[in-house]
Design an enzyme around this catalytic site. Sequence first.
Site, PDB file in Angstrom:
ATOM      1  N   GLU A 191      -7.945 -15.843  23.021  1.00  0.00           N
ATOM      2  CA  GLU A 191      -7.088 -15.760  24.206  1.00  0.00           C
ATOM      3  C   GLU A 191      -7.982 -15.477  25.414  1.00  0.00           C
ATOM      4  O   GLU A 191      -8.190 -14.311  25.775  1.00  0.00           O
ATOM      5  CB  GLU A 191      -6.042 -14.664  24.025  1.00  0.00           C
ATOM      6  CG  GLU A 191      -5.143 -14.908  22.823  1.00  0.00           C
ATOM      7  CD  GLU A 191      -4.346 -13.687  22.385  1.00  0.00           C
ATOM      8  OE1 GLU A 191      -3.301 -13.876  21.751  1.00  0.00           O
ATOM      9  OE2 GLU A 191      -4.769 -12.544  22.664  1.00  0.00           O
TER      10      GLU A 191
ATOM     11  N   LYS B 233       0.708  -6.307  16.736  1.00  0.00           N
ATOM     12  CA  LYS B 233       1.385  -6.396  18.026  1.00  0.00           C
ATOM     13  C   LYS B 233       2.470  -5.331  18.178  1.00  0.00           C
ATOM     14  O   LYS B 233       2.680  -4.815  19.280  1.00  0.00           O
ATOM     15  CB  LYS B 233       1.991  -7.791  18.204  1.00  0.00           C
ATOM     16  CG  LYS B 233       2.673  -8.005  19.550  1.00  0.00           C
ATOM     17  CD  LYS B 233       3.285  -9.392  19.646  1.00  0.00           C
ATOM     18  CE  LYS B 233       4.075  -9.559  20.939  1.00  0.00           C
ATOM     19  NZ  LYS B 233       4.713 -10.894  21.048  1.00  0.00           N
TER      20      LYS B 233
ATOM     21  N   ASP C 155       9.332  -8.680  15.932  1.00  0.00           N
ATOM     22  CA  ASP C 155      10.312  -8.924  16.977  1.00  0.00           C
ATOM     23  C   ASP C 155      11.697  -9.195  16.403  1.00  0.00           C
ATOM     24  O   ASP C 155      12.695  -8.620  16.841  1.00  0.00           O
ATOM     25  CB  ASP C 155       9.865 -10.092  17.864  1.00  0.00           C
ATOM     26  CG  ASP C 155       9.235 -11.234  17.057  1.00  0.00           C
ATOM     27  OD1 ASP C 155       9.480 -11.299  15.835  1.00  0.00           O
ATOM     28  OD2 ASP C 155       8.515 -12.055  17.639  1.00  0.00           O
TER      29      ASP C 155
ATOM     30  N   ASP D  84       3.941 -12.769  25.900  1.00  0.00           N
ATOM     31  CA  ASP D  84       2.667 -13.095  25.278  1.00  0.00           C
ATOM     32  C   ASP D  84       1.695 -13.470  26.392  1.00  0.00           C
ATOM     33  O   ASP D  84       2.101 -13.942  27.466  1.00  0.00           O
ATOM     34  CB  ASP D  84       2.822 -14.267  24.310  1.00  0.00           C
ATOM     35  CG  ASP D  84       3.521 -13.848  23.016  1.00  0.00           C
ATOM     36  OD1 ASP D  84       3.610 -12.632  22.761  1.00  0.00           O
ATOM     37  OD2 ASP D  84       3.977 -14.739  22.274  1.00  0.00           O
TER      38      ASP D  84
ATOM     39  N   ASP E 131      -5.792  -5.202  22.884  1.00  0.00           N
ATOM     40  CA  ASP E 131      -6.071  -4.598  21.587  1.00  0.00           C
ATOM     41  C   ASP E 131      -7.530  -4.732  21.170  1.00  0.00           C
ATOM     42  O   ASP E 131      -7.976  -4.051  20.252  1.00  0.00           O
ATOM     43  CB  ASP E 131      -5.160  -5.210  20.504  1.00  0.00           C
ATOM     44  CG  ASP E 131      -4.083  -4.230  20.072  1.00  0.00           C
ATOM     45  OD1 ASP E 131      -3.948  -3.179  20.727  1.00  0.00           O
ATOM     46  OD2 ASP E 131      -3.384  -4.502  19.084  1.00  0.00           O
TER      47      ASP E 131
END
Length: 729
Positions: free
Chosen positions: A110, A279, A443, A303, A139
């Site tokens: 990412e 997450k 989620d 996200d 993280d």
Amino acid sequence: MGESHEALFETKQAKGRFAYKLFACSMFAGICSIWFYRATHAPGWGEPGRWAWMGIFAAEIWFGFYWIITQSVRWNPIYRFTHTERLSQRDEAELPNVDIFVCTADPIAEPPILVISTVLSAMAYNYPPEKLSVYLSDDAGSILTFYALWEASRFAKHWLPFCKKYNVEPRSPTTYFSKLGNPSNAYIQKEWSSMKNLYEEMIDRIDSVVMLGKIPEELRANKGFSEWSSGMTSRSHPPIVQILINGRDQCSIDSNGNALPTLVYMAREKRPQHHHNFKAGAMNALIRVSSEISSSPITLNLDCDMYSNNSESIRHALCFFLDEEKGQDIGFVQYPQIFDNVTKNDLYGYSFNVYTEVEFPGFDNWGGPPYVGTGCFHRREILCGRKYSKDYKEDWKRGIDRKTAKSACILEERAKSLITCTYEHNTQWGQEIGLKYDCPVEDVITGLLIQCRGWKSVYFSPSRKAFLGVAPTTLAQSLVQWKRWSEGNFQIFLSKYCPFILGRGKIKLGLQMAYCVYGLWAPSSLPTLYYLVIPSLCLLKGISLFPKITSPWFLYFAYVTIGKHVYGLVESLQCGDTLAGWWNFQRMWILRRTTSFLYGITSTILKLLRISKMGFAITAKVSDGDASKRYEQDVLEFGSSSSMFVIIGAVAMLNLFCLVGGLQRLVVDGGIMSLEPLFIQILLCGLVVAIHLPIYEALFIRKDKGSLPFSVTFLSFGFAMLVSLLTMV
């Protein structure tokens, strides 16, 4: 807010439901007729094909049962419409504060530039900036990501006024400058060019630092950079909280002298000996840190690749929460998850048009959609475990007052103590408070728990899409992502949190069934794999498993099969897909069921037997240039020796062998008339071969790096040949 106001949103029923219900009833009658045929025409004991027949019967029972489950999301979809113009008539000072959470975990998968574009788009909402706080959870604890955010905090002072002055859409600078051309107005063009230069200079600096893997030494003296030391890694680092822009500081202003949103960097403590809960753990840390710094009553989580595409999204969401008559029991507002890099013909099935236009509105009819982990607005209280009660009144004015807020240094130190490895020990975090732990789809299970506490959710899809993200651009990335989704949903189904168990008496039966549409993805792999293999092998051996085309029973098979797929095609086209896109989706659905879902059910069983532990694979948001070009040309990208590809190749080759061998044997031995009893199997095998044409191309024709490696070709060919020879013996 105590005075009476007009309704802020309205709900409309989908059209044409009566006709659809008649069609569904006829399909159900056809399915029952097929079951009856299977039960009454089974071969006797000792007759060829008896066990294959019984297996097909079991598979068709499953397909029929699963079809019934899917009717829950098609029975009566509803659509929501907001009245933001009515909300704008209210006093801006009365609007609630909003905290925005952005999560990232790996600066390689990412890239920091991707992350800060999402952050900048979130900071630029058309909303009072003093009421906005944006938090980035890193993280990996990467100084490179922190550096990029530090650069973004400086760029924001120019970008936010520019967005609001020219009503820019979208407000992700990467997307805005890459997809939109120069404005025609000369005055605007001058400022546009100046802003683009500022952006490109920032990107160049970030790229240089990322390539070097370290920041310039002179930056060590700046606030925040001293938090990093030489011994820190992504798996072992202390808690870090840095307030880069303190929106409660009167000196935090943009280039026009207006207030800026609060911007916070957070990296929770990580140590190898402590499980960090992926997450879900990051989100829970964000909830605690934000409660110390801003404590807004509304939160939004994104996200890191899901940038804001609609600057009015906050106001749309508030239309549901602030509606006096129907908003009291709304716990969260879910926007659709949409990707802006999907190819024209949707190569990997990521347009999600049917999900967003049909299935989620179908959820909404029964009490609300699931929480999908991004693009979702929550009441803070429900994330902290609050149950719904009719006498509960939300305090929309809650939040830290700018005038009484503590200094940034004090807030940072207090917040650090909330994100240590041991903070959650012997607490209800991850169980009754925050996002639920021990599930790959934290989620979905969290949203289900919220609904079972009495809250409703709302699905809203505005005409201008609220958020746009990055879909996987290789087959391997896609299959791994779907493996995680199917595994997590199946784990929920098999646990005490199964919608039929947990939701009994708490949510409607239709909503329980709707959750199971996704909860039963994984077990669908077994009957699908059986249906793809066994009829083809029986064709090779000359054993009929279906009625002749002259039999009246053939009509039931034809009606159900044609009816299902023609309806699916019409539904897909109405939702905006192309004909080629629908065909690609059928291929991806087969590939997912035979690999991702198969691995999902296997992994779930191994976890139940305590043979393996839960993992979390981050989906890469970048790919190399050649792979990107092939993706844009709608060419499947393989390029690795994944065991999933061996299964795909073996199924493709097996059906090709069976089709050629079966036809040859029938014509040579019995003539063309002997094809009648095996017509359906020939047709089925032929369709499987047709849908796998790109697989044959990757196995034998393509020579690029995205083709299937020789090892996969060898194993697929060998396995298919072995099974075919054993069948013919």
